[in-house]
Design an enzyme around this catalytic site. Structure first.
Site, PDB file in Angstrom:
ATOM      1  N   SER A 111       0.830  -1.208   0.000  1.00 43.12           N
ATOM      2  CA  SER A 111       0.000   0.000   0.000  1.00 43.12           C
ATOM      3  C   SER A 111       0.863   1.256   0.000  1.00 43.12           C
ATOM      4  O   SER A 111       1.602   1.495  -0.935  1.00 43.12           O
ATOM      5  CB  SER A 111      -0.960  -0.021   1.186  1.00 43.12           C
ATOM      6  OG  SER A 111      -1.855   1.049   1.154  1.00 43.12           O
ATOM      7  N   ASP A 246      -3.255   5.849  -3.342  1.00 44.52           N
ATOM      8  CA  ASP A 246      -2.061   5.289  -2.713  1.00 44.52           C
ATOM      9  C   ASP A 246      -1.442   4.266  -3.668  1.00 44.52           C
ATOM     10  O   ASP A 246      -1.847   4.160  -4.825  1.00 44.52           O
ATOM     11  CB  ASP A 246      -2.421   4.663  -1.370  1.00 44.52           C
ATOM     12  CG  ASP A 246      -3.365   3.472  -1.521  1.00 44.52           C
ATOM     13  OD1 ASP A 246      -4.048   3.379  -2.561  1.00 44.52           O
ATOM     14  OD2 ASP A 246      -3.414   2.630  -0.609  1.00 44.52           O
ATOM     15  N   ASP A 248      -1.508   0.951  -4.021  1.00 47.79           N
ATOM     16  CA  ASP A 248      -2.260  -0.159  -4.627  1.00 47.79           C
ATOM     17  C   ASP A 248      -3.658   0.238  -5.068  1.00 47.79           C
ATOM     18  O   ASP A 248      -4.463  -0.620  -5.428  1.00 47.79           O
ATOM     19  CB  ASP A 248      -2.322  -1.362  -3.676  1.00 47.79           C
ATOM     20  CG  ASP A 248      -3.169  -1.096  -2.440  1.00 47.79           C
ATOM     21  OD1 ASP A 248      -3.062   0.010  -1.872  1.00 47.79           O
ATOM     22  OD2 ASP A 248      -3.935  -1.990  -2.029  1.00 47.79           O
ATOM     23  N   ASP A 250      -6.416   1.566  -3.625  1.00 44.15           N
ATOM     24  CA  ASP A 250      -7.673   1.373  -2.898  1.00 44.15           C
ATOM     25  C   ASP A 250      -8.017   2.550  -1.997  1.00 44.15           C
ATOM     26  O   ASP A 250      -9.058   2.548  -1.339  1.00 44.15           O
ATOM     27  CB  ASP A 250      -7.657   0.057  -2.111  1.00 44.15           C
ATOM     28  CG  ASP A 250      -6.660   0.047  -0.956  1.00 44.15           C
ATOM     29  OD1 ASP A 250      -5.823   0.971  -0.870  1.00 44.15           O
ATOM     30  OD2 ASP A 250      -6.723  -0.892  -0.136  1.00 44.15           O
TER      31      ASP A 250
END
Length: 477
Positions: A111, A246, A248, A250
């Protein structure tokens, strides 16, 4: 070749731990046998409840992610599980397709944390794993057979296409017509997908800040450099909004027409209003304007982390038809199927960056985004963190606040106020007699102390969080 070993022992000795968003740790600790141990323990736990012959895997843009994925794939194949490999895509894109297929999934991502760390996020065929699943994965003794790590297989495009169709099917192709949208690409896993999506919805897209190096964007603690960069981009390109995520994909970032980024919980509050959500589950760290808005029949506060938000959905759906949740970082979780613009949008009980952003842009229409924010209760939040601050140190600060609250407030530079209410749902959240809120907690993903505050102005909130963190750094605990 790796000799047969026991997963529970490898995991226990690995230095990799479950936090609020999957298993996280240093890259050097994600050795092939550790990746295999987690993967096979996950598969074995899932096989107790589900029948499947395939597993879905995707990655973010971290330099270490391909190697981690290759080890996970090799381990799965060693026990007869075939793998659908989707390459670099946003985490919610992986979740959409794996849930549609009814197969478990692993997202290789850290992340927003620095590139010297990475992580594994696990999905059941029906959504994110639960905290009970985490305990089972750590405890199960899966035998790891010998396996050989091979180059990654060819990338399948189906998850990317499914994710695009999810939103192109509910929003008009003219939704963003006449809008100039900047996309801060950095190293986001969805950076190529987003350009395609926004252009298909009619926007003129300006791509910004693409990086070949990993950039750890934290949507909950946006850096001053990123804030200043957004304002400069808005001036340079005359943008109606800037969108980013961010690492990744999500957790979203969305700016208004002045280049000011909306806080994630404010963005999602607006999105929930647009989507006519009836009941919400949100962490205790989210802005109090959620309740103050009066827009929802029920609001349930939880610990921080998507598993805790998701755990409340079943209860909320007993009395409400349109259920969702979100986090202070902006990740929006759709707990029930809903109709949007006369089209069905299926539940996606994991953090998603796209839905709240498109909902707010649709809600704004031709009006400036800032006008939507001005209509909300005037409760302002600021948050930041102290890096390299151990969990043990954070817990000592919290214990001080519980046993000697006035002394802690004095040490924080707040000697002229009292605590009228405290909440220990996650860390220590103190409501003060002047209406301000101070919330301190250790991060679940890294050795950091996070601080969230609420005040009656943006300047006061920012001033307050700086004061508190500066004083905590100088405290003797």
């Amino acid at each position: 070749m790796i000799k047969p070993l026991d997963s529970s022992i490898i995991i226990q000795e690995s230095g990799i731990h479950f936090g609020t968003s999957g298993a996280r740790g240093l890259v050097i600790d994600f050795k092939s046998d550790v990746c295999a141990a987690f993967s096979l323990a996950f598969i074995q736990v899932m096989q107790k409840s589900f029948n499947f012959e395939r597993l879905a895997i995707a990655i973010d843009n971290r330099p270490s992610s391909p190697n981690v994925a290759a080890a996970c794939i090799a381990a799965a194949k060693s026990v007869g599980i075939e793998v659908d490999y989707y390459g670099v895509i946003p985490t919610p894109a992986l979740a959409v397709t794996s849930m549609e297929d009814g197969v478990p999934a692993i997202m290789v991502t850290g992340s927003h944390i620095p590139f010297d760390r990475n992580g594994l996020k696990f999905y059941r065929p029906d959504g994110e794993i639960t905290k009970e699943d985490e305990i089972s994965i750590l405890a199960v003794s899966a035998v790891i057979p010998s396996f050989e790590v091979l180059p990654l297989p060819s990338v399948q495009r189906r998850a990317t296409e499914n994710y695009l169709v999810r939103y192109l099917s509910i929003f008009s192709a003219n939704l963003l017509k006449g809008k100039r949208i900047g996309i801060y690409e950095h190293s986001s896993a969805g950076r190529d997908l987003y350009v395609n999506l926004f252009e298909k919805l009619g926007a003129t897209v300006v791509t910004l800040g693409r990086s070949d190096s990993f950039v750890p964007i934290d949507t909950e603690a946006v850096s001053l450099a990123d804030i200043e960069m957004a304002k400069n981009w808005q001036c340079d390109y005359q943008l109606d909004a800037i969108f980013s995520t961010d690492g990744d994909g999500d957790r979203p970032l969305l700016s208004d027409e002045t280049g000011n980024y909306l806080r994630g919980d404010i963005l999602c509050l607006l999105a929930a209003q647009y989507l006519n959500i009836e009941a919400l589950a949100v962490p205790v760290s989210c802005n109090s304007s959620i309740e103050a808005s009066g827009a929802f029949n029920h609001v349930k506060r939880t610990k921080i982390g998507s598993p805790y938000v998701i755990a409340e959905f079943e209860h909320l759906m007993k009395s409400s038809g349109r259920v969702a949740g979100f986090e202070a970082n902006g990740g929006f979780l759709l707990g029930s199927d809903i109709d949007v613009n006369s089209a069905k949008l299926t539940a996606l009980p994991t953090r998603d960056a796209i839905l709240p952003v498109l909902a707010v842009l649709a809600m704004a229409g031709k009006e400036p985004i800032s006008n939507l924010v001005k209509q909300l209760p005037h409760i302002f939040t600021a948050s930041d963190r102290i890096k390299n601050y151990s969990r043990e140190q954070s817990l000592l600060v919290i214990e001080k606040g519980l046993s000697e609250p006035l002394q802690l407030l004095s040490q924080l530079g707040l000697g002229d106020v009292n605590v009228v209410k405290h909440d220990v749902t996650d860390g220590l959240r103190m409501t003060l007699n002047n209406g301000e809120v101070v919330h301190i907690r250790p991060s679940g993903n890294a050795p950091e102390l996070r601080c969230y505050v609420e005040a009656d102005s943006e300047n006061r909130a920012q001033e307050l969080v700086r004061l508190i963190l500066n004083n905590i750094e100088n405290m003797q605990v």
